[in-house]
Design a protein around this motif. Structure first.
Motif, PDB file in Angstrom:
ATOM      1  N   VAL A 161       0.849  -1.194   0.000  1.00 16.07           N
ATOM      2  CA  VAL A 161       0.000   0.000   0.000  1.00 16.07           C
ATOM      3  C   VAL A 161       0.886   1.246   0.000  1.00 16.07           C
ATOM      4  O   VAL A 161       1.837   1.359   0.783  1.00 16.07           O
ATOM      5  N   THR A 162       0.570   2.190  -0.874  1.00 13.34           N
ATOM      6  CA  THR A 162       1.368   3.406  -1.005  1.00 13.34           C
ATOM      7  C   THR A 162       0.465   4.555  -1.455  1.00 13.34           C
ATOM      8  O   THR A 162      -0.750   4.407  -1.509  1.00 13.34           O
ATOM      9  N   THR A 163       1.060   5.677  -1.781  1.00 18.33           N
ATOM     10  CA  THR A 163       0.292   6.833  -2.245  1.00 18.33           C
ATOM     11  C   THR A 163       0.845   7.338  -3.569  1.00 18.33           C
ATOM     12  O   THR A 163       2.013   7.103  -3.902  1.00 18.33           O
ATOM     13  N   GLU A 165      -0.310  10.156  -7.243  1.00 15.12           N
ATOM     14  CA  GLU A 165      -1.237  11.087  -7.887  1.00 15.12           C
ATOM     15  C   GLU A 165      -2.161  10.322  -8.823  1.00 15.12           C
ATOM     16  O   GLU A 165      -1.727   9.429  -9.545  1.00 15.12           O
ATOM     17  N   LEU A 166      -3.438  10.669  -8.819  1.00 14.35           N
ATOM     18  CA  LEU A 166      -4.460   9.915  -9.538  1.00 14.35           C
ATOM     19  C   LEU A 166      -4.093   9.641 -10.986  1.00 14.35           C
ATOM     20  O   LEU A 166      -4.238   8.515 -11.468  1.00 14.35           O
ATOM     21  N   MET A 167      -3.630  10.644 -11.689  1.00 13.72           N
ATOM     22  CA  MET A 167      -3.374  10.486 -13.115  1.00 13.72           C
ATOM     23  C   MET A 167      -2.123   9.667 -13.419  1.00 13.72           C
ATOM     24  O   MET A 167      -1.892   9.279 -14.566  1.00 13.72           O
ATOM     25  N   SER A 168      -1.331   9.379 -12.383  1.00 12.80           N
ATOM     26  CA  SER A 168      -0.077   8.644 -12.598  1.00 12.80           C
ATOM     27  C   SER A 168      -0.124   7.207 -12.107  1.00 12.80           C
ATOM     28  O   SER A 168       0.810   6.437 -12.347  1.00 12.80           O
ATOM     29  N   ILE A 169      -1.191   6.820 -11.412  1.00 13.99           N
ATOM     30  CA  ILE A 169      -1.279   5.482 -10.830  1.00 13.99           C
ATOM     31  C   ILE A 169      -1.401   4.427 -11.928  1.00 13.99           C
ATOM     32  O   ILE A 169      -2.200   4.558 -12.845  1.00 13.99           O
ATOM     33  N   GLN A 170      -0.591   3.384 -11.803  1.00  9.99           N
ATOM     34  CA  GLN A 170      -0.626   2.283 -12.753  1.00  9.99           C
ATOM     35  C   GLN A 170      -1.007   0.988 -12.042  1.00  9.99           C
ATOM     36  O   GLN A 170      -0.701   0.792 -10.877  1.00  9.99           O
ATOM     37  N   GLY A 171      -1.692   0.102 -12.751  1.00 10.71           N
ATOM     38  CA  GLY A 171      -2.010  -1.208 -12.213  1.00 10.71           C
ATOM     39  C   GLY A 171      -3.190  -1.250 -11.265  1.00 10.71           C
ATOM     40  O   GLY A 171      -3.419  -2.258 -10.599  1.00 10.71           O
ATOM     41  N   CYS A 195      -3.786   9.991  -3.870  1.00 13.78           N
ATOM     42  CA  CYS A 195      -4.594   8.799  -3.580  1.00 13.78           C
ATOM     43  C   CYS A 195      -3.777   7.757  -2.832  1.00 13.78           C
ATOM     44  O   CYS A 195      -2.546   7.722  -2.907  1.00 13.78           O
ATOM     45  N   VAL A 196      -4.474   6.873  -2.147  1.00 14.07           N
ATOM     46  CA  VAL A 196      -3.864   5.674  -1.601  1.00 14.07           C
ATOM     47  C   VAL A 196      -4.249   4.522  -2.528  1.00 14.07           C
ATOM     48  O   VAL A 196      -5.390   4.421  -2.976  1.00 14.07           O
ATOM     49  N   TYR A 197      -3.265   3.681  -2.829  1.00 16.69           N
ATOM     50  CA  TYR A 197      -3.517   2.547  -3.721  1.00 16.69           C
ATOM     51  C   TYR A 197      -2.501   1.457  -3.411  1.00 16.69           C
ATOM     52  O   TYR A 197      -1.628   1.627  -2.545  1.00 16.69           O
ATOM     53  N   SER A 198      -2.606   0.337  -4.095  1.00 17.84           N
ATOM     54  CA  SER A 198      -1.685  -0.773  -3.885  1.00 17.84           C
ATOM     55  C   SER A 198      -0.916  -1.072  -5.166  1.00 17.84           C
ATOM     56  O   SER A 198      -1.495  -1.060  -6.259  1.00 17.84           O
ATOM     57  N   THR A 199       0.366  -1.331  -5.017  1.00 21.80           N
ATOM     58  CA  THR A 199       1.184  -1.715  -6.174  1.00 21.80           C
ATOM     59  C   THR A 199       1.110  -3.217  -6.434  1.00 21.80           C
ATOM     60  O   THR A 199       1.668  -3.697  -7.414  1.00 21.80           O
ATOM     61  N   GLY A 227      -7.250   2.696   4.989  1.00 23.12           N
ATOM     62  CA  GLY A 227      -7.920   3.696   5.793  1.00 23.12           C
ATOM     63  C   GLY A 227      -6.969   4.484   6.671  1.00 23.12           C
ATOM     64  O   GLY A 227      -7.057   5.720   6.759  1.00 23.12           O
ATOM     65  N   CYS A 228      -6.041   3.798   7.317  1.00 23.01           N
ATOM     66  CA  CYS A 228      -5.071   4.481   8.164  1.00 23.01           C
ATOM     67  C   CYS A 228      -4.138   5.359   7.343  1.00 23.01           C
ATOM     68  O   CYS A 228      -3.709   6.421   7.811  1.00 23.01           O
ATOM     69  N   THR A 229      -3.856   4.941   6.123  1.00 23.62           N
ATOM     70  CA  THR A 229      -3.022   5.772   5.247  1.00 23.62           C
ATOM     71  C   THR A 229      -3.752   7.061   4.880  1.00 23.62           C
ATOM     72  O   THR A 229      -3.151   8.139   4.860  1.00 23.62           O
ATOM     73  N   LEU A 230      -5.041   6.976   4.605  1.00 17.91           N
ATOM     74  CA  LEU A 230      -5.825   8.182   4.329  1.00 17.91           C
ATOM     75  C   LEU A 230      -5.774   9.140   5.521  1.00 17.91           C
ATOM     76  O   LEU A 230      -5.601  10.353   5.356  1.00 17.91           O
TER      77      LEU A 230
END
Length: 241
Positions: A161-163, A165-171, A195-199, A227-230
């Protein structure tokens, strides 16, 4: 209540704690991601929080959602969560809105949420259409920050889990779907959205023998970290000010 938040203040300092007592946050979606975000913020010292969600607690929620237990089945998630948050800090001002976000700052029932009056918007919405609309409208408001959650389902590894920018997130399928909708409707955020997302590569969505997609599996070990990352994104932003 000072002693209850003394460990927060030792680390964050008095100025950040004062900010936590004054800023207003609105959180959309209190399921597997949003519920843990709400708890983390209130435990850290946040006082003014509005939670928005039109769902009730279902048996399938128990494996990962804070409001969900055998005793709360059928109850509105926002009501259960509000009760819990007030046991942490009875002085907190928690507004529970038992409706789902729809569009243009309003709920499905037409209630105006006055999102322009908040300092932070936290998006933990599942619906692509609603998430897209909220992101676009939130970025129109000057001086307000929005932090958004992408897809936490179909993943096992919380260390991924990482953070970003929306337009740069891949996968991430949800980020891709949001960008596709923005392109379709011809509207885009007015500024960058973190954003928070997962690689981690999402697991294939299982299908039934008839070829129909089944529900997406998800685990608390991952959704709670989202949630904790947010929550940490809000705290980090306050520390910068």
């Amino acid at each position: 209540m000072e002693d209850f938040f003394s460990r927060s203040e030792v680390l964050l300092g008095s100025e950040v704690m004062e900010s936590l007592r004054n800023v207003r946050v609105i959180l959309f979606g209190v399921g597997g991601v949003g519920s843990w975000c709400a708890e983390a913020l209130v435990r850290t010292g946040l006082v003014h929080l509005t939670i928005v969600d039109g769902d009730t607690v279902q048996p399938s929620n128990v494996n990962r959602q804070l409001p969900a237990t055998r005793e709360t089945l059928g109850r509105p998630k926002v009501e259960v969560l509000k009760e819990r948050l007030l046991t942490i800090n009875p002085d907190a001002e928690i507004e529970a809105v038992f409706e789902n976000y729809y569009a243009e700052g309003k709920t499905e029932g037409g209630a105006d949420l006055k999102i322009g009056e908040y300092d932070y918007i936290i998006d933990a919405i599942d619906s692509v259409a609603a998430k897209t609309d909220l992101i676009i409208n939130a970025t129109r408001v000057r001086g307000m920050k929005i932090f958004s959650s992408m897809g936490a389902a179909l993943r096992f590894d919380p260390t991924k889990v990482t953070t970003g920018e929306l337009m740069s997130i891949q996968g991430d399928a949800l980020a891709k779907a949001v960008r596709a909708r923005m392109k379709k409707i011809g509207l885009h955020p007015y500024r960058k959205v973190k954003c928070v997302y997962s690689t981690e590569n999402g697991q294939p969505l299982p299908t039934s023998p008839q070829g129909e997609e089944k529900i997406k599996g998800s685990l608390m070990q991952v959704t709670a970290v989202f949630g904790c990352t947010l929550a940490s994104m809000v705290i980090k932003d306050l520390r910068k000010k």
